[in-house]
Write an enzyme that holds these catalytic residues in place. Structure first.
Site, PDB file in Angstrom:
ATOM      1  N   HIS A  91      16.340   1.351   4.773  1.00 25.67           N
ATOM      2  CA  HIS A  91      14.907   1.566   5.267  1.00 25.67           C
ATOM      3  C   HIS A  91      14.496   0.576   5.572  1.00 25.67           C
ATOM      4  O   HIS A  91      14.544  -0.410   5.298  1.00 25.67           O
ATOM      5  CB  HIS A  91      14.233   2.341   4.185  1.00 25.67           C
ATOM      6  CG  HIS A  91      12.963   2.845   4.800  1.00 25.67           C
ATOM      7  ND1 HIS A  91      13.085   4.402   5.172  1.00 25.67           N
ATOM      8  CD2 HIS A  91      11.555   2.695   5.086  1.00 25.67           C
ATOM      9  CE1 HIS A  91      11.730   4.610   5.574  1.00 25.67           C
ATOM     10  NE2 HIS A  91      10.984   3.720   5.704  1.00 25.67           N
ATOM     11  N   ASP A 170       3.659  11.302   0.232  1.00 25.91           N
ATOM     12  CA  ASP A 170       3.864  10.178   0.961  1.00 25.91           C
ATOM     13  C   ASP A 170       3.574  10.623   2.430  1.00 25.91           C
ATOM     14  O   ASP A 170       3.312   9.804   3.341  1.00 25.91           O
ATOM     15  CB  ASP A 170       5.276   9.310   0.822  1.00 25.91           C
ATOM     16  CG  ASP A 170       5.396   8.113   1.746  1.00 25.91           C
ATOM     17  OD1 ASP A 170       4.514   7.326   1.705  1.00 25.91           O
ATOM     18  OD2 ASP A 170       6.288   8.218   2.636  1.00 25.91           O
ATOM     19  N   ARG A 177      -2.700   6.813   6.386  1.00 23.17           N
ATOM     20  CA  ARG A 177      -3.016   5.530   6.630  1.00 23.17           C
ATOM     21  C   ARG A 177      -2.714   4.786   7.996  1.00 23.17           C
ATOM     22  O   ARG A 177      -3.269   4.090   8.322  1.00 23.17           O
ATOM     23  CB  ARG A 177      -1.637   4.909   5.719  1.00 23.17           C
ATOM     24  CG  ARG A 177      -2.055   4.796   4.115  1.00 23.17           C
ATOM     25  CD  ARG A 177      -1.108   4.403   3.304  1.00 23.17           C
ATOM     26  NE  ARG A 177      -0.380   3.239   3.462  1.00 23.17           N
ATOM     27  CZ  ARG A 177       0.815   2.918   3.672  1.00 23.17           C
ATOM     28  NH1 ARG A 177       1.693   3.612   3.563  1.00 23.17           N
ATOM     29  NH2 ARG A 177       1.131   1.633   4.039  1.00 23.17           N
ATOM     30  N   SER A 192       5.292   3.638  -0.809  1.00 19.79           N
ATOM     31  CA  SER A 192       5.459   4.463   0.288  1.00 19.79           C
ATOM     32  C   SER A 192       6.939   4.580   0.585  1.00 19.79           C
ATOM     33  O   SER A 192       7.558   5.424   0.263  1.00 19.79           O
ATOM     34  CB  SER A 192       4.798   4.385   1.436  1.00 19.79           C
ATOM     35  OG  SER A 192       5.495   4.922   2.619  1.00 19.79           O
ATOM     36  N   LYS A 196       9.994   7.489  -1.069  1.00 21.47           N
ATOM     37  CA  LYS A 196      10.832   8.086  -0.342  1.00 21.47           C
ATOM     38  C   LYS A 196      12.285   8.028  -0.478  1.00 21.47           C
ATOM     39  O   LYS A 196      13.155   9.159  -0.728  1.00 21.47           O
ATOM     40  CB  LYS A 196      10.620   7.979   1.143  1.00 21.47           C
ATOM     41  CG  LYS A 196       9.647   8.600   1.930  1.00 21.47           C
ATOM     42  CD  LYS A 196       9.731   8.310   3.468  1.00 21.47           C
ATOM     43  CE  LYS A 196       9.369   6.802   3.981  1.00 21.47           C
ATOM     44  NZ  LYS A 196       7.984   6.626   3.807  1.00 21.47           N
TER      45      LYS A 196
HETATM   46  N1  URA Z   1       7.457   2.664   6.171  1.00 23.16           N
HETATM   47  C1  URA Z   1       7.171   3.171   5.428  1.00 23.16           C
HETATM   48  O1  URA Z   1       8.110   4.513   5.117  1.00 23.16           O
HETATM   49  N2  URA Z   1       6.079   3.269   4.710  1.00 23.16           N
HETATM   50  C2  URA Z   1       5.140   2.212   4.996  1.00 23.16           C
HETATM   51  O2  URA Z   1       4.146   2.014   4.324  1.00 23.16           O
HETATM   52  C3  URA Z   1       5.350   1.394   5.905  1.00 23.16           C
HETATM   53  C4  URA Z   1       6.583   1.428   6.585  1.00 23.16           C
END
Ligand code: URA
Length: 457
Positions: A91, A170, A177, A192, A196
């Protein structure tokens, strides 16, 4: 984790007030808050105020961990423990032109690693993997948990978004956000991303932490802090986690925009990707294969990835994933199947000199101005628009030389795109030295600064 507060005890206003004054929200309170927010009991306007208070006041490690665990608990975990294959994902903290996930997921799945990838949408000036995937005609990112699980079992990979089942809190908070300028916070980003990723039931996690002017955490020290925070959060929750710090002081690759990035990712899977995109992809892929135990050395990992691209296995895997998720797999052999912009125009150099900067934030904001990103939660995204920027920092150019192409809906879009490129691309007498593409490796044992050799492996 059990909740010790029932919904009737929730007074979100009191939490906002406490956080605004620099106080602390206890773990049980985070759980109740996030549960009620996911259920629609706590409204967006109160959550927005709370996020701004958290952004300004920060969260301590206990609060961040509780927020992450509460978001994880808001949905289910993809249970893949019965699979023999290791389960590893990657990620990114977000960038411009960052289509690495689109290349890595099929590439690593083609090498026998299960990649249950849960991605996000565009955030701030950065692009999102889900928006990019949805530019493929028919592609469904909203799979049920059962569908995602079955697909990973069958193909080794699913590329999906958050749903009511997978990290729903999230999903809501991320969109909120984005629209309330509360993205750039280390604990909020860490909670966040890790929530995930833990929902994917992984055996290993690789994080691409961007640094440089286009990153949410531009300074090296903040990027390293974000990396260390996420590595610790992942590792202490049972998932061995490694982070690489990579450059986002210029866009990655040449294509910036949803369908345009899909096309570049497909070229990369056919062995024709730009060098910078491939370097970052191979560096992160190496970490994935090492964590998975599929490769023992960085050289072996790189060899396996090159072979999967050269032999066509990686591109075939992408076609299988696209077909399984309702998209037109023909796009892998013929990217012209992708939706095309109605208008395009070439941007040329106004003077002779050296390309000193290609500023990612200006490019990302330009994509939004063209209609390829969001300014409110409700905005729909035009998949066709964006830029292909052939100029890189350090290139010597002559006056009138083509530097980029703007893809837009109409003449107004072309004008907005040209204005964005004028802001983004600086030609000067000398170049500013760009950041190293892959500069640091962060593991549970510490931070390693990568020399030119290791960074290029
Ligand atoms: N990527 C994410 O999944 N969450 C964030 O808050 C910032 C980047």
């Amino acid at each position: 984790m059990p909740h010790s507060l029932s919904s009737s005890h929730i007074d979100a206003r009191a939490f906002i007030e406490r956080k605004r004054e620099g106080g602390r929200i206890a773990p049980a309170e985070w759980h109740a808050l996030i549960r009620d927010y996911a259920d629609g009991i706590v409204p967006d306007y109160q959550m927005s105020a709370l996020m701004m208070a958290c952004f300004l006041r920060g969260l301590d490690t206990g609060e961040m961990t509780a927020l992450m665990e509460a978001m994880l608990a808001s949905g289910a975990t993809i249970d893949l423990t019965h699979l023999a294959a290791p389960r590893v994902d990657k990620h990114s903290t977000g960038g411009v032109g960052d289509k690495v996930s689109l290349v890595l997921a099929p590439l690593i799945a083609a090498l026998g690693v299960a990649v249950p990838m849960v991605s996000g949408r565009g955030l701030g000036h950065t692009g999102g993997t889900l928006d990019k995937l949805e530019s493929i005609p028919g592609f469904r990112t909203r799979l049920t948990l059962a569908e995602a699980r079955a697909q990973v079992e069958r193909l080794g990979c699913a590329m999906i978004g958050q749903t009511a089942e997978i990290a729903p809190a999230d999903r809501k908070l991320y969109a909120l956000r984005d629209a309330t300028a509360t993205v750039e916070s280390i604990p909020l980003i860490a909670a966040s991303i890790v929530s995930k990723k833990l929902a994917e039931g992984l055996t290993g996690l690789v994080l691409d932490v961007k640094r440089g002017s286009g990153a949410f955490m531009p300074e090296l020290a903040r990027g390293l802090e974000l990396a260390r925070t996420m590595v610790e959060l992942g590792t202490t929750h049972g998932v061995p986690t490694v982070a690489l710090l990579t450059a986002m002081d210029r866009p990655l690759g040449r294509a910036c925009g949803n369908a345009l990035e899909i096309e570049e990712a497909i070229h990369a899977l056919h062995g024709e990707g730009p060098a910078d995109l491939m370097e970052v992809t191979f560096a992160l892929g190496t970490e994935m294969l090492l964590l998975a135990g599929v490769a023992r050395t960085a050289d072996a990992a790189r060899f396996a990835m090159t072979d999967a691209i050269r032999g066509g296995a990686a591109a075939r895997k992408l076609a299988e994933i696209i077909e399984a998720q309702g998209g037109n797999p023909g796009v892998v052999e013929d990217p012209a199947v992708l939706p095309q912009a109605a208008a395009c125009e070439i941007f040329t150099a106004v003077r002779e000199g050296v390309v000193a900067r290609v500023e990612p934030r200006a490019v990302g904001r330009g994509i939004i101005a063209l209609g390829g990103g969001r300014t409110t939660v409700e905005d729909t995204v035009d998949p066709t628009v964006g830029f292909v920027i052939s100029a890189s920092p350090g290139d010597r150019v002559s006056s009138g030389e083509p530097l980029a192409t703007v893809f837009a809906r109409d003449a107004e879009g072309i004008a907005a795109g040209m204005a964005a490129l004028r802001e983004a691309i600086t030609i000067a007498d000398a170049a500013v030295a760009p950041l190293p593409l892959v500069s640091h490796r962060v593991t549970a044992s510490g931070v390693e600064e990568l020399g030119a050799h290791r960074a290029a492996v």
